[in-house]
Design a protein around this motif. Structure first.
Motif, PDB file in Angstrom:
ATOM      1  N   ASN A  27       0.804  -1.222   0.000  1.00  0.00           N
ATOM      2  CA  ASN A  27       0.000   0.000   0.000  1.00  0.00           C
ATOM      3  C   ASN A  27       0.836   1.271   0.000  1.00  0.00           C
ATOM      4  N   SER A  86       2.924  -3.520  -4.996  1.00  0.00           N
ATOM      5  CA  SER A  86       2.755  -2.069  -5.128  1.00  0.00           C
ATOM      6  C   SER A  86       2.970  -1.629  -6.575  1.00  0.00           C
ATOM      7  N   ARG A 136       0.001  -2.598  -8.669  1.00  0.00           N
ATOM      8  CA  ARG A 136      -1.131  -1.690  -8.478  1.00  0.00           C
ATOM      9  C   ARG A 136      -1.007  -0.486  -9.402  1.00  0.00           C
TER      10      ARG A 136
END
Length: 388
Positions: free
Chosen positions: A74, A369, A372
């Protein structure tokens, strides 16, 4: 409109599959040793009696690693790019700290650990991630200038050499070799001049290997036991000979989960360095092949994500993480099968060991990450394509 990309669920699934399999194999490979053994772990004496001793510790590390992976997933990868210098300096500081008498914890003859309460961390494992982030940031900043000799290639090589020397002094040559190989792959992918890279790395590394073999009294016997373990099967060749017995006994279909006999204190480090031998004995050629296919799928998926990233830093960081995990797995399995000398590095995601597992999971979190961001960019492109 700002959208948040979803992580790559296939990579997440493959990671969970490997970790779950690792816990299963730690249960099988460590229970006898944990119940009957008497040993010292990071300065703490343990006298056996609890067959789930290592399993419970491994599950605790999996929980911590899962939290670290979710946090890393995240955090935008741009965060690592902005703070690459701080991350690399902290990594270097940790490597220096373990060389200070009184602050280190020795295990397996190496001063690589720092004790933190009931647990210990292996600083050389975290240093690998620190160097990966440093190299990715430097190479992406320099761009085409990275091909230049003095201002391009020399600074990253100096930093890599510093990391390598500090880890080799512990001594932890297995981790040092993984770090050096990872750095080399990243520099090649970053566009380094191969002629310059060869001239600046091969001669000093060859000199280091020659000096190590010549000056270290334990080096040559290890090489001899690698070349011919049967010359001293009850001494220096014991580990490799027992590993051969385990793999041979597994045959095509294996003895069955939990039915191996080499873990009955015949095979040293059955739950760490030689857990691949236990896999071969209990699951056989078929089970080992399936395991290797899952491992290969994880590495290929990580590489696919890295190559899809449009940002050079993200792409190089992902390549570095995949190379680090792949090289470590290759060196571990190579040592267990007698393909290369035994170095004592754990099998990523599978072997018992907190630091290695934590670093692999953080590295996977960074890959997630990156995925994403890749998926976010893909979603934005689809939205733009649908606009009239």
């Amino acid at each position: 409109m700002k959208t948040r990309g979803v992580p790559d669920f296939l990579l997440l699934f493959l990671t969970a599959l490997l970790i779950g399999f690792g816990i299963t194999m730690v249960i099988s490979s460590s229970s006898i040793y944990a119940y009957a053994g008497q040993f010292t772990i990071y300065g703490c004496q343990y006298c056996g009696g609890d067959e789930l001793y290592f399993v419970k510790k491994q599950i605790a590390w999996v929980a911590l690693g899962s939290a670290a992976m979710l946090i890393a997933m995240n955090i935008p990868f741009s965060f690592y790019k902005r703070h690459f210098l701080l991350i690399s300096l902290i990594s270097l500081l940790l490597l220096v700290v373990v060389l200070i008498p009184g602050l280190d914890t020795e295990a397996k003859g190496a001063r690589s650990w720092i004790k933190l309460g009931p647990a210990s961390i292996q600083t050389s494992e975290f240093a690998k991630l620190g160097l990966i982030i440093y190299l990715a940031a430097i190479i992406s900043k320099k761009g085409e200038r990275f091909r230049q000799f003095k201002t391009g290639l020399i600074p990253p090589l100096i930093m890599t050499g510093l990391f390598f020397c500090l880890i080799a002094l512990q001594p932890d040559l297995g981790t040092a070799a993984i770090l050096l190989g990872t750095a080399g792959v990243m520099m090649i992918c970053g566009g380094a001049n191969l002629k310059h890279l060869f001239l600046l790395t091969v001669p000093p590394f060859s000199l280091f290997v020659f000096s190590y073999i010549t000056l270290n009294p334990h080096a040559w016997p290890r090489i001899q036991s690698f070349l011919d373990p049967w010359s001293a099967p009850l001494d220096s060749g014991w580990q490799l000979a027992q590993s051969y017995y385990a793999l041979a006994r597994g045959g095509i279909s294996g003895t069955g989960f939990g039915q191996g006999i080499q873990k009955y204190l015949y095979l040293p480090e059955a739950h760490t360095d030689f857990i691949f031998s236990v896999i071969g004995e209990e699951l056989g050629f078929i089970g080992t092949t399936v395991f290797l296919l899952v491992y290969l799928s994880f590495l290929l998926r990580g590489l696919f994500i890295s190559l899809k990233a449009k940002d050079t830093f993200a792409s190089l960081t992902g390549i570095g993480v995949v190379t680090m995990i792949g090289l470590q797995a290759l060196i571990n399995m190579g040592g267990a099968t007698g393909s290369i000398p035994i170095t004592g590095v754990p099998l990523p995601f599978i072997s018992y060991g907190g630091s290695s597992l934590m670093v692999c999971m953080i590295g996977t979190g960074i890959l997630l990450s990156i995925s994403r961001e890749v998926n976010r960019q893909k979603a934005l492109e689809l939205l733009q394509a649908k606009r009239p």
